[in-house]
Write a protein that holds these residues in place. Sequence first.
Motif, PDB file in Angstrom:
ATOM      1  N   SER A   1      -8.282  -6.169  -6.907  1.00 41.34           N
ATOM      2  CA  SER A   1      -7.352  -7.256  -6.591  1.00 41.34           C
ATOM      3  C   SER A   1      -7.429  -7.702  -5.135  1.00 41.34           C
ATOM      4  N   CYS A   2      -8.302  -7.086  -4.306  1.00 39.72           N
ATOM      5  CA  CYS A   2      -8.440  -7.416  -2.876  1.00 39.72           C
ATOM      6  C   CYS A   2      -7.098  -7.249  -2.140  1.00 39.72           C
ATOM      7  N   ASP A   3      -6.356  -6.199  -2.484  1.00 36.50           N
ATOM      8  CA  ASP A   3      -5.069  -5.936  -1.844  1.00 36.50           C
ATOM      9  C   ASP A   3      -5.206  -4.764  -0.871  1.00 36.50           C
ATOM     10  N   LEU A   4      -4.540  -4.924   0.262  1.00 35.44           N
ATOM     11  CA  LEU A   4      -4.414  -3.837   1.229  1.00 35.44           C
ATOM     12  C   LEU A   4      -3.005  -3.262   1.122  1.00 35.44           C
ATOM     13  N   TYR A   5      -2.916  -1.954   0.906  1.00 36.94           N
ATOM     14  CA  TYR A   5      -1.629  -1.262   0.789  1.00 36.94           C
ATOM     15  C   TYR A   5      -1.378  -0.506   2.102  1.00 36.94           C
ATOM     16  N   PHE A   6      -0.285  -0.846   2.781  1.00 40.26           N
ATOM     17  CA  PHE A   6       0.075  -0.217   4.052  1.00 40.26           C
ATOM     18  C   PHE A   6       1.332   0.642   3.863  1.00 40.26           C
ATOM     19  N   VAL A   7       1.269   1.882   4.356  1.00 47.86           N
ATOM     20  CA  VAL A   7       2.427   2.783   4.334  1.00 47.86           C
ATOM     21  C   VAL A   7       2.749   3.164   5.771  1.00 47.86           C
ATOM     22  N   GLY A   8       4.042   3.449   6.016  1.00 44.08           N
ATOM     23  CA  GLY A   8       4.449   3.806   7.371  1.00 44.08           C
ATOM     24  C   GLY A   8       5.878   4.284   7.414  1.00 44.08           C
ATOM     25  N   THR A   9       6.554   3.978   8.507  1.00 42.35           N
ATOM     26  CA  THR A   9       7.924   4.455   8.750  1.00 42.35           C
ATOM     27  C   THR A   9       8.933   3.608   7.981  1.00 42.35           C
ATOM     28  N   SER A  10       8.755   3.492   6.708  1.00 39.51           N
ATOM     29  CA  SER A  10       9.634   2.709   5.858  1.00 39.51           C
ATOM     30  C   SER A  10       9.485   3.190   4.428  1.00 39.51           C
ATOM     31  N   SER A  11      10.472   2.894   3.621  1.00 44.09           N
ATOM     32  CA  SER A  11      10.399   3.249   2.204  1.00 44.09           C
ATOM     33  C   SER A  11       9.557   2.259   1.414  1.00 44.09           C
ATOM     34  N   GLU A  12       9.173   1.153   2.030  1.00 46.85           N
ATOM     35  CA  GLU A  12       8.401   0.128   1.340  1.00 46.85           C
ATOM     36  C   GLU A  12       6.908   0.327   1.588  1.00 46.85           C
ATOM     37  N   VAL A  13       6.112  -0.085   0.604  1.00 49.57           N
ATOM     38  CA  VAL A  13       4.654  -0.133   0.707  1.00 49.57           C
ATOM     39  C   VAL A  13       4.271  -1.605   0.768  1.00 49.57           C
ATOM     40  N   PHE A  14       3.787  -2.055   1.921  1.00 53.95           N
ATOM     41  CA  PHE A  14       3.480  -3.468   2.123  1.00 53.95           C
ATOM     42  C   PHE A  14       2.110  -3.795   1.536  1.00 53.95           C
ATOM     43  N   ARG A  15       2.057  -4.963   0.866  1.00 54.27           N
ATOM     44  CA  ARG A  15       0.811  -5.405   0.231  1.00 54.27           C
ATOM     45  C   ARG A  15       0.359  -6.715   0.868  1.00 54.27           C
ATOM     46  N   LEU A  16      -0.905  -6.725   1.293  1.00 56.23           N
ATOM     47  CA  LEU A  16      -1.519  -7.917   1.888  1.00 56.23           C
ATOM     48  C   LEU A  16      -2.734  -8.290   1.058  1.00 56.23           C
ATOM     49  N   ASN A  17      -2.686  -9.481   0.433  1.00 55.10           N
ATOM     50  CA  ASN A  17      -3.792  -9.948  -0.400  1.00 55.10           C
ATOM     51  C   ASN A  17      -4.788 -10.701   0.471  1.00 55.10           C
ATOM     52  N   LEU A  18      -6.028 -10.228   0.498  1.00 56.71           N
ATOM     53  CA  LEU A  18      -7.044 -10.844   1.351  1.00 56.71           C
ATOM     54  C   LEU A  18      -7.662 -12.081   0.706  1.00 56.71           C
ATOM     55  N   GLU A  19      -7.519 -12.227  -0.604  1.00 58.73           N
ATOM     56  CA  GLU A  19      -8.055 -13.433  -1.259  1.00 58.73           C
ATOM     57  C   GLU A  19      -7.133 -14.622  -1.022  1.00 58.73           C
ATOM     58  N   GLN A  20      -5.821 -14.416  -1.135  1.00 59.70           N
ATOM     59  CA  GLN A  20      -4.872 -15.501  -0.912  1.00 59.70           C
ATOM     60  C   GLN A  20      -4.458 -15.606   0.555  1.00 59.70           C
ATOM     61  N   GLY A  21      -4.635 -14.535   1.329  1.00 57.86           N
ATOM     62  CA  GLY A  21      -4.281 -14.563   2.733  1.00 57.86           C
ATOM     63  C   GLY A  21      -2.782 -14.533   2.973  1.00 57.86           C
ATOM     64  N   ARG A  22      -2.027 -13.795   2.170  1.00 61.70           N
ATOM     65  CA  ARG A  22      -0.581 -13.726   2.351  1.00 61.70           C
ATOM     66  C   ARG A  22      -0.077 -12.367   1.857  1.00 61.70           C
ATOM     67  N   PHE A  23       1.154 -12.048   2.290  1.00 61.79           N
ATOM     68  CA  PHE A  23       1.792 -10.813   1.858  1.00 61.79           C
ATOM     69  C   PHE A  23       2.414 -11.004   0.478  1.00 61.79           C
ATOM     70  N   LEU A  24       2.310  -9.962  -0.351  1.00 61.83           N
ATOM     71  CA  LEU A  24       2.911  -9.963  -1.683  1.00 61.83           C
ATOM     72  C   LEU A  24       4.167  -9.094  -1.668  1.00 61.83           C
ATOM     73  N   ASN A  25       4.857  -9.050  -2.803  1.00 63.65           N
ATOM     74  CA  ASN A  25       6.075  -8.238  -2.903  1.00 63.65           C
ATOM     75  C   ASN A  25       5.748  -6.763  -2.657  1.00 63.65           C
ATOM     76  N   SER A  26       6.598  -6.123  -1.885  1.00 63.05           N
ATOM     77  CA  SER A  26       6.359  -4.720  -1.535  1.00 63.05           C
ATOM     78  C   SER A  26       6.747  -3.797  -2.683  1.00 63.05           C
ATOM     79  N   LEU A  27       6.193  -2.589  -2.645  1.00 62.72           N
ATOM     80  CA  LEU A  27       6.556  -1.538  -3.596  1.00 62.72           C
ATOM     81  C   LEU A  27       7.660  -0.691  -2.962  1.00 62.72           C
ATOM     82  N   GLN A  28       8.768  -0.545  -3.679  1.00 59.69           N
ATOM     83  CA  GLN A  28       9.918   0.193  -3.154  1.00 59.69           C
ATOM     84  C   GLN A  28       9.861   1.640  -3.645  1.00 59.69           C
ATOM     85  N   THR A  29       9.702   2.577  -2.701  1.00 66.90           N
ATOM     86  CA  THR A  29       9.652   4.003  -3.047  1.00 66.90           C
ATOM     87  C   THR A  29      11.005   4.652  -2.766  1.00 66.90           C
ATOM     88  N   ASP A  30      11.143   5.908  -3.205  1.00 69.08           N
ATOM     89  CA  ASP A  30      12.375   6.656  -2.987  1.00 69.08           C
ATOM     90  C   ASP A  30      12.361   7.452  -1.690  1.00 69.08           C
TER      91      ASP A  30
END
Length: 721
Positions: free
Chosen positions: A146-175
């Motif tokens: 899907s050409c997505d970059l998944y970023f994890v860090g100091t947050s409960s969310e997993v940020f998704r950046l689509n390189l084909e569309q060039g924009r951020f997608l809805n984040s994944l909410q973890t516990d």
Amino acid sequence: MQISSVNDVKIYNLSHGKSLPEWLSDRKKRQLQKKDVDLQRRIELIQDFEMPTVCTSIKVSKDGQFILAAGTYKPRIRCYDTYQLSLKFERCLDSDVVAFDILSDDYSKLVFLHCDRYIEFHSQHGHYYKTRIPKFGRDFSYHYPSCDLYFVGTSSEVFRLNLEQGRFLNSLQTDAAENTVCDINPVHHLFATGTSEGRVECWDPRVRNRVGMLDCALSSLTAETEVHGLPSVSALKFNGSLTMAVGTSTGQVLLYDLRSNQPLLAKDHFYNLPIKSLNFHDQLDLVVSADSKIIKIWNKDNGKIFSSIQPQTNINDVCIYPHSGMLFTANEDPKMNTFYIPALGPAPRWCSFLDNLTEELEESPESTVYDDYKFVTRKDLENLGLSHLVGSSLLRAYMHGFFMDIRLYHKVKSMANPFAYEEYRKDKIRQKIEESRTQRVQVKKLPKVNKELALKLMEEGDDEAELASRKKKGKALPSILGDDRFKVMFENPDYQVDEQSEEFRLLNPIVSKVGQKRKKKLRLLAQQAAASQQVAEDEEEPEGRASSEEESSDDDKSWVEEVREQRRLLRQEGRDRQRQERKEADRNTVLLETELNGGEKTANMADSKKTSHPQFYQIKAGEEFRSFKDMVRKQKLQKASLEDRLKLEELSEASNMADTAVGSKQLTFTLKKSEKQKKQQEAEREHHEERKKLRRSAGHLSSGRGRGWGGGRGRGGRSRH
């Protein structure tokens, strides 16, 4: 090049050796290489394979041609071409790199995650684009379908950046409160993220739903591990479609099958350090796990150690060159290490000469690493006068001592003790003389320490030897005097037996009786052994002779009486000491009472002396009479008020308690005040001092007039102006 062997596995450190500074001219470098033997022996596999200060991460491109490393200072990325064995390019960055990845087969597409929340994209020509994520990042993974970059860090969310569309997608909410690491399975593309609470959450990128959760914190705890805190997930790596390795912050590696929530295997590094890197070696079914101190290579089926590598500096990252036995490490050091292990696989195609080189080295083995060094302890350094070298480059700390150059050791040894050869010669001559004296008659000499015990052991040894000689197949047991384990007991004065101590006096009757019984038993056995050789004429005991049981009972009674006698003597000595202490305490108490009561006490004592009538005192049950003075003092203390008794205790600053019914024990302790009481008394004393200073006398206001202004009671008595 440095060669070491761990678990019979040869490890070649290709980066070991001196490195020449960059500012030297080529002529100077050639001159140094001709003179210095270490520079001649070194192998510079890739030219300038180092960083200015520290290397943080290292990776190999998919085609195997390029090696990329990120480091500092200043923050930069370096690319090395293995076909040319040299540096291809270097790019400086604005901030330190937390993680980076190679999206293409070569170096043409790179992604960098910076420490200041920026994400930087590089193409073949250089910098391409730069964006920012909402929270500080720790790790990221690239999802190829899907050409997505998944970023994890100091947050409960997993940020998704689509390189084909060039924009951020809805984040994944973890516990989780924070996500520390992530990875994507290369077969079915399952996304997994490790949390700071020690859990691993698995997500399906197709439906963006969580499909499972593993609690690795509880699984990493065993009966042998020490719990210092909640372990978090510090490393994560997939292998194939079903195997996943999880590294914890407390130094454990857990191998999971995705179909089970319990680990297949748990491997502990025993350093209590976070796992930095996890890699799989598929050819030999091995796992390569690394923390900041050591790299361990072990079998993933049974956890058996294959080999281990322990560099001189801390490790930041480990990278295995594909389909070979070569490893690259990023260290807290300018030089990046290169290790070659022939047992893992052949050398890469671009350095195939290493196989021939290692074969020649195995055919002509050289000296090992420690042949040119001498191991010395701190005591040896003090004897040689080299304690000031601790911490310098001449000493290498190892276990409970240090390694130093053997040439330096011999030189200092000859200077510190020039007569060592003469002493060695005298010792050899003395040994030869003692060996020749062994043929003569040996005279038993008692040691300087514990002579009585040694004499007793000699006598017992002689009795046992005599008994063993009478038996056909018997052998005498070795004596304690001839055992080196107990040699110090007869040489060191600290082991001298104190025969006047209470323990010895109580145990001596028992030990002596046991010794007598043992000697009697030895004599009895000797008599039986002598009698067994002859025919027994009469088996009945003669009249008037007590049996052995009666004798043993008499012996038991005798040593019991001796123990009682020793206890009585000890109690008598204790009572004498207590009586002496009481006399001193009574004398001190009389002096204190004299100071407290003053002249009144003196008058009372004079009156008591004048009265010649006898005084009678009643002794209560359970009390022991000591002296008349003690009884008088007790009665006066009972008649005194509580205030007087407290004052007496404060002046004496000690309290004596005696309980004669339980054994005439005396306890003396000092009354100490707590810090709170001391502070309160100090505050009250300061308050009184301040009040005394502020208080004014009202004597100048007194007059001869009566009450009121005019001296009368009514209003007419007042003077009005």
